[in-house]
Design an enzyme around this catalytic site. Sequence first.
Site, PDB file in Angstrom:
ATOM      1  N   LYS A  32      35.272  36.698  28.290  1.00 48.26           N
ATOM      2  CA  LYS A  32      34.186  36.363  28.955  1.00 48.26           C
ATOM      3  C   LYS A  32      33.624  35.190  28.000  1.00 48.26           C
ATOM      4  CE  LYS A  32      31.343  39.050  31.090  1.00 48.26           C
ATOM      5  NZ  LYS A  32      30.355  40.372  30.815  1.00 48.26           N
ATOM      6  N   ARG A 103      25.391  39.991  27.319  1.00 54.58           N
ATOM      7  CA  ARG A 103      26.292  40.405  28.126  1.00 54.58           C
ATOM      8  C   ARG A 103      27.531  40.987  27.157  1.00 54.58           C
ATOM      9  NH1 ARG A 103      27.812  35.380  31.720  1.00 54.58           N
ATOM     10  NH2 ARG A 103      28.804  36.973  33.265  1.00 54.58           N
ATOM     11  N   GLY A 112      32.511  46.182  34.971  1.00 56.18           N
ATOM     12  CA  GLY A 112      31.579  47.143  34.945  1.00 56.18           C
ATOM     13  C   GLY A 112      31.424  48.347  33.856  1.00 56.18           C
ATOM     14  N   MET A 114      31.096  48.108  30.483  1.00 52.60           N
ATOM     15  CA  MET A 114      30.321  47.993  29.652  1.00 52.60           C
ATOM     16  C   MET A 114      28.923  47.500  30.178  1.00 52.60           C
ATOM     17  SD  MET A 114      32.596  47.035  26.347  1.00 52.60           S
ATOM     18  CE  MET A 114      33.062  45.704  27.254  1.00 52.60           C
ATOM     19  N   ARG A 376      37.513  34.429  35.263  1.00 50.60           N
ATOM     20  CA  ARG A 376      38.728  35.190  34.324  1.00 50.60           C
ATOM     21  C   ARG A 376      39.601  35.303  35.286  1.00 50.60           C
ATOM     22  NH1 ARG A 376      34.921  40.368  35.296  1.00 50.60           N
ATOM     23  NH2 ARG A 376      35.104  40.780  37.282  1.00 50.60           N
ATOM     24  N   HIS A 490      31.968  46.973  43.707  1.00 52.92           N
ATOM     25  CA  HIS A 490      32.394  47.686  42.585  1.00 52.92           C
ATOM     26  C   HIS A 490      33.749  48.116  43.115  1.00 52.92           C
ATOM     27  CE1 HIS A 490      33.075  51.192  40.096  1.00 52.92           C
ATOM     28  NE2 HIS A 490      32.967  50.161  39.158  1.00 52.92           N
ATOM     29  N   SER A 798      76.143  57.354  26.269  1.00 49.75           N
ATOM     30  CA  SER A 798      74.807  57.008  26.950  1.00 49.75           C
ATOM     31  C   SER A 798      73.675  58.087  26.365  1.00 49.75           C
ATOM     32  CB  SER A 798      74.975  57.849  28.567  1.00 49.75           C
ATOM     33  OG  SER A 798      73.938  57.671  29.245  1.00 49.75           O
ATOM     34  N   CYS A 865      70.089  56.960  29.690  1.00 52.38           N
ATOM     35  CA  CYS A 865      69.856  57.776  31.036  1.00 52.38           C
ATOM     36  C   CYS A 865      68.610  58.750  31.087  1.00 52.38           C
ATOM     37  CB  CYS A 865      71.013  58.491  31.588  1.00 52.38           C
ATOM     38  SG  CYS A 865      71.596  59.706  30.407  1.00 52.38           S
ATOM     39  N   TYR A 885      73.243  48.763  29.426  1.00 55.93           N
ATOM     40  CA  TYR A 885      72.578  48.920  30.830  1.00 55.93           C
ATOM     41  C   TYR A 885      71.472  50.138  30.421  1.00 55.93           C
ATOM     42  CZ  TYR A 885      75.121  53.316  31.211  1.00 55.93           C
ATOM     43  OH  TYR A 885      75.675  54.570  30.994  1.00 55.93           O
TER      44      TYR A 885
HETATM   45  P1  ADP Z   1      30.113  42.388  33.886  1.00 60.31           P
HETATM   46  O1  ADP Z   1      31.109  42.130  33.007  1.00 60.31           O
HETATM   47  O2  ADP Z   1      29.911  43.904  34.322  1.00 60.31           O
HETATM   48  O3  ADP Z   1      30.593  41.499  35.249  1.00 60.31           O
HETATM   49  P2  ADP Z   1      28.291  40.505  33.313  1.00 60.31           P
HETATM   50  O4  ADP Z   1      27.849  40.306  31.861  1.00 60.31           O
HETATM   51  O5  ADP Z   1      29.203  39.584  33.824  1.00 60.31           O
HETATM   52  O6  ADP Z   1      28.662  42.070  33.554  1.00 60.31           O
HETATM   53  O7  ADP Z   1      26.580  40.355  34.138  1.00 60.31           O
HETATM   54  C1  ADP Z   1      26.410  41.164  35.103  1.00 60.31           C
HETATM   55  C2  ADP Z   1      25.619  40.190  36.174  1.00 60.31           C
HETATM   56  O8  ADP Z   1      24.588  39.523  35.453  1.00 60.31           O
HETATM   57  C3  ADP Z   1      26.773  39.299  36.529  1.00 60.31           C
HETATM   58  O9  ADP Z   1      26.475  39.180  38.208  1.00 60.31           O
HETATM   59  C4  ADP Z   1      26.321  37.741  35.977  1.00 60.31           C
HETATM   60  O10 ADP Z   1      26.699  36.799  36.733  1.00 60.31           O
HETATM   61  C5  ADP Z   1      24.829  38.063  35.924  1.00 60.31           C
HETATM   62  N1  ADP Z   1      24.299  37.138  34.680  1.00 60.31           N
HETATM   63  C6  ADP Z   1      24.901  37.392  33.589  1.00 60.31           C
HETATM   64  N2  ADP Z   1      24.199  36.497  32.561  1.00 60.31           N
HETATM   65  C7  ADP Z   1      23.267  35.787  33.417  1.00 60.31           C
HETATM   66  C8  ADP Z   1      22.702  34.677  32.945  1.00 60.31           C
HETATM   67  N3  ADP Z   1      22.284  34.168  32.067  1.00 60.31           N
HETATM   68  N4  ADP Z   1      22.055  34.244  34.220  1.00 60.31           N
HETATM   69  C9  ADP Z   1      21.919  34.715  35.550  1.00 60.31           C
HETATM   70  N5  ADP Z   1      22.786  35.729  36.028  1.00 60.31           N
HETATM   71  C10 ADP Z   1      23.421  36.256  34.908  1.00 60.31           C
HETATM   72 MG    MG Z   2      30.879  39.717  35.285  1.00 66.03          MG
END
Ligand code: ADP
Ligand code: MG
Length: 906
Positions: A32, A103, A112, A114, A376, A490, A798, A865, A885
């Site tokens: 990220k 984040r 989701g 972490m 990503r 999810h 083999s 094998c 092989y």
């Molecule tokens: P995950 O890795 O579980 O997707 P994220 O870190 O991407 O968690 O964040 C969870 C949610 O919060 C996502 O929908 C993301 O877009 C939103 N979010 C994260 N940072 C910000 C921010 N600075 N402003 C607005 N929304 C945010």
């Molecule tokens: Mg995210």
Amino acid sequence: METISEVKTRVYRFGNKTADGNSKMKNLLGGKGANLAEMSAIGIPVPPGFTITTEVCTEYNELGKNKVVKYIKDEVKQAIKNIEGIMGTKFGDPENPLLISVRSGARVSMPGMMDTVLNLGLNDEVISGLVEKTKNERFAWDSYRRFIQMYGGVVLGMKPETKEDIDPFEEIMEHLKDKRNIELDTEFTVQDLQDLVYDFKDAVKKQTGHDFPLDPWDQLWGAIMAVFDSWNGDRAIYYRKMNGYPADWGTAVNVQAMVYGNMGQNSGTGVCFTRDAGTGENVFNGEYLINAQGEDVVAGVRTPQQITKLGSERWALLAQVKEAERAANYPSLEELMPAIFSELNDYQEKLEKHYRDMQDMEFTIQEGKLWILQTRNGKRTGAAMVKIAVDLLKEGQIDEKEALMRIEPNKLDELLHPVFDTRSINKDNIIAQGLPASPGAATGQIVFFADEADKYKYTILTRIETSPEDLEGMNIAKGILTARGGMTSHAAVVARGMGKCCVSGAGALKIDYKNRVLRVDNKEYHEGDWISLNGSTGNIIEGKVPTMEPELSGEFAEIMKLSDKYRTMKVRTNADTPKDAKAARNFGAEGIGLTRTEHMFFEVDRIRAMREMILADTIKGRKAALRDLLPMQRSDFEGIFEAMKGFPVTIRLLDPPLHEFVPHQLATQKELAEDLHISLASVKNKVADLQEFNPMLGHRGCRLGITYPEITEMQTRAIIEAALNLKEKGIEVIPEIMVPLVGTVMEFVSQENVIRSTAQKVFKERKDSVEYLVGTMIEIPRAALMADQIAEHADFFSFGTNDLTQMTYGYSRDDAGSFLGIYLKEGILTSDPFEVLDQEGVGQLVEMGTERGRKTKPDLKVGICGEHGGEPSSVDFCYRTGLNYVSCSPFRVPIARIAAAQAAIS
Ligand code: ADP
Ligand code: MG
Ligand code: MG
């Protein structure tokens, strides 16, 4: 004293079209963080922020909070100043506050798994500044209550106590809704939201014994440490195990200025994909919600709307929503905010071109301005993986080698499984219609809780919605069904990542967890009832639906063909029947690496002759029984040779201990005695005689052929006669006769003599001959050590890596279950050596055996094998070791072909 580790950079900034990091720094910044930096640098609007490196997470795990805070304090303060400068706001300043998100983000995306905290920096004073500044009381108080809720859950551990309990904050909200007689969060008044904030704070004090932290810096340090802690949370650990990611990677922490999708009708938030993650179709798609924040779309609380008009129309068709209603109540972003849509569309094109792969993006619209929050490489199904790779190749975005490298060999497995025979589904069987969230066919018994997914052998996990806690159960279940949530919920995202069949957002389903019932219209389905899901159409079907073999054409065939262009190592199959041999040829097998002849003896009519042979007291009696077996074996071999026309077929002589063939129950022993006109006592005695303490190390393999050469004679005769018979029909075959379990040269020589003299005899009788080879399996460590001498006699080797692993480790394959699980859990072994070849240890024997064998016979043909022949990392090892092989079960042949091509490329 300053140590080196105290002066390295631990914080990387991004924002305002610049960045310290870039997308290549995933190991250090997490996926990220690296992509936020990259996006910022290429001019995509990203809220400014900074990333604390994964190395700091490792330091935190080793040294604890205090040390780590000391290490990063100054850098974090500077980086916050940098955000303040760009945004023109100030962290903790009630007049003009900066709010931030904290984040998580590991080097690979773990959606989701972490934790994340939004709206951090709010307190009782800052809130008034936010109200003042935005002139939007509702928004400000809504943000505050969300913050306490998220911070409480993530940092302060305010979680539901049992699975029937609900989240403590949700409980307070439900209570207020009941009191106010309203249904939706959006119906709360400002006063309600203020009450919630106070009630939430009270609840925190009550449950944790501490006041909710009001100092923004305390909040920030708490959140950063909580993100580090979430790397070692149950969900994250399970996800890592499932995917084989090591624990020492750690997570980065991304701190970023907040942007708001919940500021009114001119704001919103969404998730989008540059291509269809289920099918791979090249269409931009995604979902959004107006006046919403963060996870609202994914959590599936409100029905999200589609981004494109095309997507919206497709959705309406499935959801049975009429066009007028769709346009009025569920318009696409394309229709509702055309300018924003067109900007978003530009970014998705730009990002896909930039990364040359399908992107999964998060965005937020704040009062008419678009911000991108994440991109990503999108998770996808096996089918989408293949189609996207082939399409990107055709579009000229990637080359052939790269297209091949984009295939995760194990994911092909999804494409090789049966699909529903749709002809057998009629309208009356269809319970309801949901969204085709993740393709595939699944049949199973209904369960309502993730931790009960193993209650029956085949289960369909049926939930209102899923949450990251459900991961393990989702993995166990055959299919996933949810009543709420869209294509980016999810459940949908996780299911696609796992390649698991999923139907989501089937609004007609009423799920009652308490009574464990699913209601649709006036019908009821209970826990344990059978249902079927078609993840490609969204159909939910009553009972079990018959399946048929999938068709392997189109892009799948193209990628397989491409793999053959780059592959140099051959791929054979392990097959014991003509049916398996044919299936394997369809999957591209170039011969058979292992035919286990004993399987042919287990069928009803044969087992009798086999038992008669074993029970015979004299050579004469044994030979008579073998004469009965001969024609059966011969016709089996003819079938297999014919199916494998033109390709080599390796046949292993009888291998398992004879004990496996005799009856162990009194009733069957009696039957056998009567049948063979001998006494029950003599049957019993013989069975007792064959009993061994250590059958795996006992009277088996070539030891059988040496003590009973007539067995080897019969089998050789069957093989050679079959080959001659086919030759008469114009079908050329080169049988490779393989002696099992050789440990000394003389064992091999003795069996080789029997084989060659028998073959000569048959040639004389038939006045004809065929070419054939005599080789051996290398599966006893001593054979690998003596390979140079064995190769003086053997035509081929083999590696039987199942037995070789068993004997090198000294783990009995049949008993290892009692401790292997613990070994894996405790990290004593990193993988099951019977699944993934132990390159370090057992691999040495494979290398040594190959090298020594070829020292004697430079063109010695060498293969493998064991089960490992279809496991990608083991295939790569075999390639590097110079094997001719690999051989694996029919369904793994395509996987081995791709893995072999990848090995040759890299
Ligand atoms: P995950 O890795 O579980 O997707 P994220 O870190 O991407 O968690 O964040 C969870 C949610 O919060 C996502 O929908 C993301 O877009 C939103 N979010 C994260 N940072 C910000 C921010 N600075 N402003 C607005 N929304 C945010
Ligand atoms: Mg995210
Ligand atoms: Mg063996």
